[in-house]
Design an enzyme around this catalytic site. Structure first.
Site, PDB file in Angstrom:
ATOM      1  N   CYS A  47      27.284  26.808  28.967  1.00 56.11           N
ATOM      2  CA  CYS A  47      27.765  25.716  28.154  1.00 56.11           C
ATOM      3  C   CYS A  47      26.127  24.984  27.910  1.00 56.11           C
ATOM      4  O   CYS A  47      25.364  25.486  27.697  1.00 56.11           O
ATOM      5  CB  CYS A  47      28.764  24.667  29.042  1.00 56.11           C
ATOM      6  SG  CYS A  47      28.126  23.681  30.310  1.00 56.11           S
ATOM      7  N   ARG A  89      31.848  22.170  31.748  1.00 64.15           N
ATOM      8  CA  ARG A  89      32.763  22.960  31.298  1.00 64.15           C
ATOM      9  C   ARG A  89      32.461  24.511  31.949  1.00 64.15           C
ATOM     10  O   ARG A  89      33.421  25.200  32.339  1.00 64.15           O
ATOM     11  CB  ARG A  89      32.393  23.191  29.664  1.00 64.15           C
ATOM     12  CG  ARG A  89      33.117  22.248  29.147  1.00 64.15           C
ATOM     13  CD  ARG A  89      32.562  22.202  27.471  1.00 64.15           C
ATOM     14  NE  ARG A  89      31.090  21.872  27.295  1.00 64.15           N
ATOM     15  CZ  ARG A  89      30.553  21.633  26.235  1.00 64.15           C
ATOM     16  NH1 ARG A  89      31.370  21.944  25.198  1.00 64.15           N
ATOM     17  NH2 ARG A  89      29.261  21.320  26.213  1.00 64.15           N
ATOM     18  N   ASP A 138      33.001  18.829  24.796  1.00 67.89           N
ATOM     19  CA  ASP A 138      32.254  18.571  26.115  1.00 67.89           C
ATOM     20  C   ASP A 138      33.022  17.333  26.787  1.00 67.89           C
ATOM     21  O   ASP A 138      33.319  16.116  26.208  1.00 67.89           O
ATOM     22  CB  ASP A 138      30.968  18.162  25.763  1.00 67.89           C
ATOM     23  CG  ASP A 138      29.979  17.830  26.945  1.00 67.89           C
ATOM     24  OD1 ASP A 138      30.692  17.864  28.208  1.00 67.89           O
ATOM     25  OD2 ASP A 138      29.027  17.636  26.809  1.00 67.89           O
TER      26      ASP A 138
END
Length: 319
Positions: free
Chosen positions: A187, A193, A304
């Site tokens: 990420c 994440r 996000d």
């Protein structure tokens, strides 16, 4: 170890090397090459598992033996006596030394060096080479005592299996880990994440294999995560930790890491949280296209959740 070598294009030197060690009928002498790419010039059909071990072990104290044919690659271009020296029962052993000076020499030479099997004849110091081989060696480069007290590990690779031929610096357990399938989740900051994806995948995999998570590497699986703009050592976000705790997964010990060339090179499967992450990687490493994909099953981006609460982290985890 300090090892005598001969340029593979120089038949008299190769014959001299063979005579000094095991006699002119000896075979199975390793080829010293500068890189994995150089080894592929001589063994273009090297199995994928051997290539994986090569990129994870080289440069370093691991010798990899693979099946070859005299008529494939540049092996057929070596003098007959050199081919006889390095081919043993259809196998050739390759090694990429880590020493900077040897690396520089190999890059400048027109062909690999032939060396000896260091598991039987090895010297820990430059003086030891003189004691073993006397005037048979024309030049000795003295760089002090050897770093390792053991010889290089020799491993034979055929198709999707490897076999330890001779133990050495790299243990059999470590070889097993180095031959593992590596899954990398990516990420931006490696705090939300990708750590959640890593921990969930690790948890599901351990359940499937019915083993503790700490045994996954010994079972042949390495799971990691990284960020395109991550700060080394950064902890997972509190919301991500809480979201994973609700699923029975502990993310409290996570330490962020930035993505590196080495991670990308070693990963067998790369999962990105967004298509943009994947495009950023492929813009620099287009050859990774077949190994990378967006994690979301429908190809959409996983947004996000950082700073948007536990519910947002839960939503990301569900995707």
């Amino acid at each position: 170890a300090y090892l005598p070598t001969a340029l593979s294009l120089n038949e008299p030197a190769v014959e001299k090397l063979r005579a000094a060690v095991n006699g002119t009928a000896a075979t199975g002498f390793p080829l010293l090459v500068s890189s994995q790419e150089a080894a592929l010039d001589f063994a273009p059909h090297m199995p994928q598992l051997a290539r994986k071990l090569a990129k994870r072990c080289w440069p370093g104290p691991v010798t990899i033996a693979v099946d070859v044919s005299k008529n494939e690659g540049l092996l057929s271009q070596l003098p007959t006596k050199s081919q006889e020296a390095v081919i043993q029962q259809g196998h050739v052993r390759f090694r990429v030394p880590a020493h900077n000076t040897v690396q520089d020499v190999l890059r400048l030479l027109p062909a690999p060096l032939v060396t000896i099997d260091e598991t039987t004849d090895r010297a820990a110091t430059a003086d030891g080479v003189g004691e073993q081989f006397g005037n048979e060696v024309s030049l000795v480069i003295d760089d002090g005592r050897c770093r390792y007290g053991e010889p290089a590990t020799v491993v034979d690779v055929a198709a999707d299996r490897w076999r330890l031929v001779k133990p050495g610096v790299v243990s059999e357990t470590m070889l097993g880990r180095l031959s593992s399938e590596m899954y990398l989740f990516v990420c931006t900051g490696n705090t939300c994440r990708s750590p959640m994806a890593e921990s969930l995948f690790r948890n599901l995999l351990s359940q499937r294999l019915k083993c503790p998570e700490e045994e996954l590497a010994d079972r042949g699986y390495i799971v990691a995560s990284a960020g395109l703009a991550a700060v080394s050592g950064a902890p997972a976000s509190p919301d991500a930790v809480d979201a994973m705790a609700r699923r029975g997964v502990d993310l409290s010990a996570h330490a962020g890491q930035p993505i590196t060339e080495r991670l990308l090179e070693q990963a067998d499967h790369i999962f990105t949280m967004t298509n943009g992450h994947r495009e950023s990687i492929l813009s620099c490493r287009p050859e990774l296209a077949e190994r990378s994909e967006s994690l979301s099953g429908d190809g959409s981006d996983i947004s996000d959740p950082n700073g948007r609460g536990v519910a947002a982290s839960e939503e990301s985890a569900r995707k």
